[in-house]
Write an enzyme that holds these catalytic residues in place. Structure first.
Site, mmCIF file in Angstrom:
data_model
loop_
_atom_site.group_PDB
_atom_site.id
_atom_site.type_symbol
_atom_site.label_atom_id
_atom_site.label_comp_id
_atom_site.label_asym_id
_atom_site.label_seq_id
_atom_site.Cartn_x
_atom_site.Cartn_y
_atom_site.Cartn_z
ATOM 1 C CD GLN A 98 -2.497 1.259 2.745
ATOM 2 O OE1 GLN A 98 -2.061 0.682 3.734
ATOM 3 N NE2 GLN A 98 -3.653 1.904 2.744
ATOM 4 N N GLY A 99 0.739 2.067 -1.024
ATOM 5 C CA GLY A 99 1.508 3.309 -1.116
ATOM 6 C C GLY A 99 0.641 4.543 -0.926
ATOM 7 C CE1 TYR A 100 -4.145 3.956 -0.496
ATOM 8 C CE2 TYR A 100 -5.216 4.705 1.502
ATOM 9 C CZ TYR A 100 -5.281 4.059 0.289
ATOM 10 O OH TYR A 100 -6.466 3.539 -0.121
ATOM 11 C CD GLU A 140 -7.591 0.161 6.330
ATOM 12 O OE1 GLU A 140 -8.086 1.297 6.281
ATOM 13 O OE2 GLU A 140 -6.415 -0.063 6.636
ATOM 14 C CB SER A 173 -2.974 8.446 14.417
ATOM 15 O OG SER A 173 -3.684 9.663 14.526
ATOM 16 C CD GLU A 179 -3.129 10.614 18.878
ATOM 17 O OE1 GLU A 179 -2.898 9.941 17.848
ATOM 18 O OE2 GLU A 179 -2.704 10.304 20.003
#
Ligand code: FAD
Lengths: 371, 399
Positions: free
Chosen positions: B131-133, B249, B381, B383
């Site tokens: 995954q290239g985000y 996900e 994250s 947060e």
């Protein structure tokens, strides 16, 4: 009540700080960690001896400078800020002080004084399998042999055990706890170097009819070991204070520089509050590191209570600081490349050694009574 | 109050299915893999792909895919049972990038050619994805990503850098969010591109994690030519795909199986570790309480996950409540790791020492404890999850 450091103490802290900034940065620790070898540099140790830092907290009678354990704590705090890998905690705070209590004048001269000069290092080999954090749980056996003794058994996770010139080893002699000195190169001693989570090295030691160089009898061994655990815990609190301060500093610096959503992430109030909570825990750690170091030489129940509070602060408040420091770094905090992780790992070792939170809270809880 | 219609039990059919899965795993898992699972060991990417291929042969590798695309036709409850059984057996956790992430997106947004080209090889395990985000400057603020794909007629030319790319060194393909326009809102100029890792100009540099595993990489793109047919979904429509992926996900981020397994490990360690009184820590009320608290919290987490699955069963699209699962699951994983470390005592200081220094089942705990600090950072994250709940569920005002 007076929490001020004397002028000499302030000087000392500054000297160690300046030295570490110049001679022993985190970069140096990383290099030493990644290289084969002892995991520290005997030349640096010798330099510490020349600077007087090893002799500092010992009485003049053994070649020391007559300072206090608090002085050693100040040094440890500064060494912790830079992750200096030399075995100051293991050799000075733990084994050195145990030897001071347990040895006689001739033994001090033979084993302690050379360490104070930076010529040798020491280790206290107390931990055994299944002992949890109880230093009195000893299965290693000592036997009289000729006019000396031989030891058989195993010690684990011995701090500086892989490198020490002299090892203080607890063993059972005729059903009683006893403490011996074993030469690092003694016959029948196998030292298996272990890697520790924090990048330090230590050893598993196996004794097979290994001759002891001396027996230390100046103080009851159970008492020596108990006090050594308290010394170690206080020293871990002092070094831990340095480690946590460094983490707070590095993290707030990161909050001030890292940008996301077009602003510094430190401008998010959620993160500001987190940083404040970390700061609060560091200050509680400072209080308890001071009390633990001051009381380490006292007798009576206040000493154990101070140690318990210090270890709890390191293991609870300190863990909060350490874990949030990683969190606030985001992905880079989970790389080996970022320094913050090195501190995270050192913190884990310090919070675990000499009794973790459960151990100290449990011991304290057992003393509770209605007032 | 519990509404009378509520049913918290699994049906007989569900239980029969659980048994079938359990028996299959017992017979299909190679002995070395079983040993490693019993020792709570760490599976390398090659081992993970070996297990992938075993499941693929059985037709069970993609439980959440529609049957038409090669899925086994499990319903939501069965999928849940399946993943629970896998994690409880300690089976290698499959790489999610093809199966959970890009696969379902290709099914939903891909052309027929793309489906035929990519899906069978994701299923079979012949092609591994990553995954290239994230980029050095675009993590939480993903929409500010700068890796660019310039239109050059029949192909794009890609330039830029992706980072934290998990297991790119084992991947054949990388799915990327790339900038195809600088006009309008940042989100509106992003496209979803499928790029072969061996294309000239792609360079993958593995990095060490805190757990001393080479689990993620920097991935560089230097004038990489990517044919236009590798665009997934509409040009400048990549953000919609990225958002759709978040829903897929959900079971991943809830990590129920990982929590359960780690708590099981904690109990195992507690049973095998002696306290100072010579009795196992598991007999000590102080430690029992600690473990009990985690198990009870896990129960609440699990029930919340069931509730969310039941909604999904009724065809509802996952909403922002996925964030609850992420928050609770990630923190539970960490709490369970921490408890394992505490139970280990001095053994928790051991770092990749030879066999016999600590028991086999403790060997990987310190590394996992370190690496799992990532659970509250990746997949959005914690947060950011809280920001989502504050805004989307609680409707709190923004500045
Ligand atoms: C082990 C691991 C594997 C990963 N694998 C992949 C992968 O395969 N592919 C991929 O593309 N990415 C991957 N990632 C990247 C991951 O998605 C990012 O790390 C994550 O999005 C956070 O971005 P960042 O690291 O840039 O941190 P930043 O966004 O810089 O965040 C730093 C800190 O600021 C906080 N913060 C940021 N914005 C806000 C806000 N608005 N309010 C409050 N707090 C805020 C964050 O929560 C964090 O604590 C992986 C990360 C890890 C750790």
């Amino acid at each position: 009540m007076d929490f001020d450091l004397s002028e000499e103490q302030q000087m000392l802290a500054k000297t160690v700080r300046d030295w570490a900034r110049k001679e022993s940065t985190v970069e140096r620790f990383r290099k030493v960690r990644d290289a084969d070898g002892l995991g520290f540099d005997p030349k640096v140790w010798a330099q510490m001896g020349e600077l007087g830092w090893l002799a500092m907290p010992f009485p003049e009678s053994v070649g020391g400078f007559g300072g206090s354990f608090v002085d050693a704590g100040l040094a440890l705090e500064e060494l912790g800020k830079m992750l200096v890998p030399e075995p100051y905690l293991a050799s000075v705070a733990l084994a050195g002080r145990a030897l001071l209590r347990a040895g006689d004048a001739a033994q001090h001269e033979r084993f302690l004084t050379p360490m104070l000069e930076g010529q040798t290092t020491l280790a206290l080999a107390y931990a055994e399998r299944d002992a949890r954090f109880d230093p009195a749980h000893v299965r290693t056996e000592a036997k009289a042999a000729g006019d000396g003794w031989t030891l058989s058994g195993e010690k684990i996770f011995v701090l500086n055990g892989h490198a020490a010139d002299h090892l203080l080893v607890s063993a059972v002699l005729d059903g009683e706890l006893a403490l011996f000195v074993v030469e690092g190169g003694a016959e029948g001693l196998t030292r298996e170097t272990l890697r520790f989570i924090d990048g330090h090295r230590g050893a598993r030691l196996r004794f097979e009819n290994t001759p002891a160089a001396a027996r230390l009898t100046a103080m009851d061994t159970a008492e020596v070991l108990q006090r050594a655990m308290h010394d170690g815990a206080a020293a871990a609190a002092a070094e831990g204070l340095g480690v946590l301060q460094a983490m707070l500093g590095i993290t707030t610096e990161y909050l001030k520089t890292r940008e996301q959503f077009g602003v510094k992430i430190g401008s998010f109030q959620a993160l500001q509050h987190r940083a404040v909570e970390m700061f609060v825990e560091v200050e509680l750690m400072r209080s308890m590191a001071i009390e633990a170091m001051v009381r380490a030489d006292e007798d009576g129940p206040e000493r154990a209570a101070a140690i318990a509070a210090a270890k709890m602060q390191l293991g609870v408040g300190g863990a909060f600081v350490s874990r949030q420091a990683i969190q606030l770094h985001g992905g880079i905090g989970v790389t080996d490349e970022a320094d913050i992780g090195l501190f995270f790992k050192r913190h884990h070792a310090l919070m675990t050694l000499f009794g973790d939170v459960e151990h100290h809270v449990g011991a304290y809880a057992d003393t509770l009574a209605a007032e | 109050m519990v509404p009378p219609a509520m049913d918290l039990t699994f049906t007989e059919r569900d239980e029969a299915f659980r048994k079938e899965v359990r028996e299959f795993v017992a017979s299909a898992m190679p002995p070395e893999m079983k040993q490693k699972a019993a020792d709570y060991g760490h599976f390398s990417m090659p081992e993970i792909m070996e297990w992938h291929k075993i499941l693929a042969k059985k037709g069970w590798v993609a439980p959440h895919w529609p049957e038409a695309a090669g899925g086994p036709g499990f319903d939501a409850t069965q999928r849940f049972i399946f993943s629970e059984e896998m994690e409880l057996a300690g089976a290698p956790p499959l790489s999610p990038f093809g199966l959970v992430m890009v696969g379902p997106l290709i099914i939903r947004f891909g052309t027929d050619e793309q489906k035929q080209r990519f899906l069978p090889k994701i299923l079979s395990g012949e092609e591994v994805w990553c995954q290239g985000y994230s980029e050095p400057g675009a993590g939480s603020d993903l929409a500010s990503l700068r890796t660019s794909a310039e239109d050059a007629g029949d192909h794009f030319v890609v330039n830029g850098q992706k980072t934290w790319t998990t297991y790119a060194q084992y991947a054949d393909w990388i799915f990327c969010l790339v900038r195809t326009s600088n006009e309008g809102k940042k989100q509106a100029g992003i496209s979803f591109l499928l790029i072969p890792i061996d294309a000239p100009g792609v360079e993958v540099k593995p990095m060490q994690t805190l757990g001393h595993t080479p689990a993620f990489c920097d991935t560089f793109f230097d004038n990489v030519k990517v044919p236009k047919e590798n665009l997934l979904g509409p040009l400048n429509g990549g953000w919609t795909l990225a958002k759709a992926l978040l829903g897929h996900e959900r079971t991943l981020v809830a990590a129920v199986g990982q929590c359960r397994r780690t708590i099981r490990l904690a109990k195992h360690i507690a049973a095998e570790t002696q306290g100072a009184d010579g009795k196992p820590l598991l007999d000590d009320p102080r430690w029992r309480d600690r473990i009990a608290r985690l198990e009870l919290r896990l129960r609440a987490h699990q029930m919340t996950n069931y509730r969310s699955l039941a909604e999904q069963q009724k065809g509802k699209h996952p909403g922002p409540e996925t964030s609850i699962l992420k928050l609770v699951g990630s923190e539970l994983v960490q709490a369970a790791d921490e408890l394992c470390m505490e139970l280990m005592g001095l053994n928790s200081l051991s770092w990749f020492n030879d066999e016999g220094v600590v028991p086999a089942f403790e060997q990987w705990v310190p590394s996992t404890f370190c690496y799992d600090r990532a659970t509250t950072i990746y997949a959005g994250s914690n947060e950011i999850q809280k920001n989502i709940i504050a805004k989307m569920i609680l409707g709190l005002p923004s500045k």
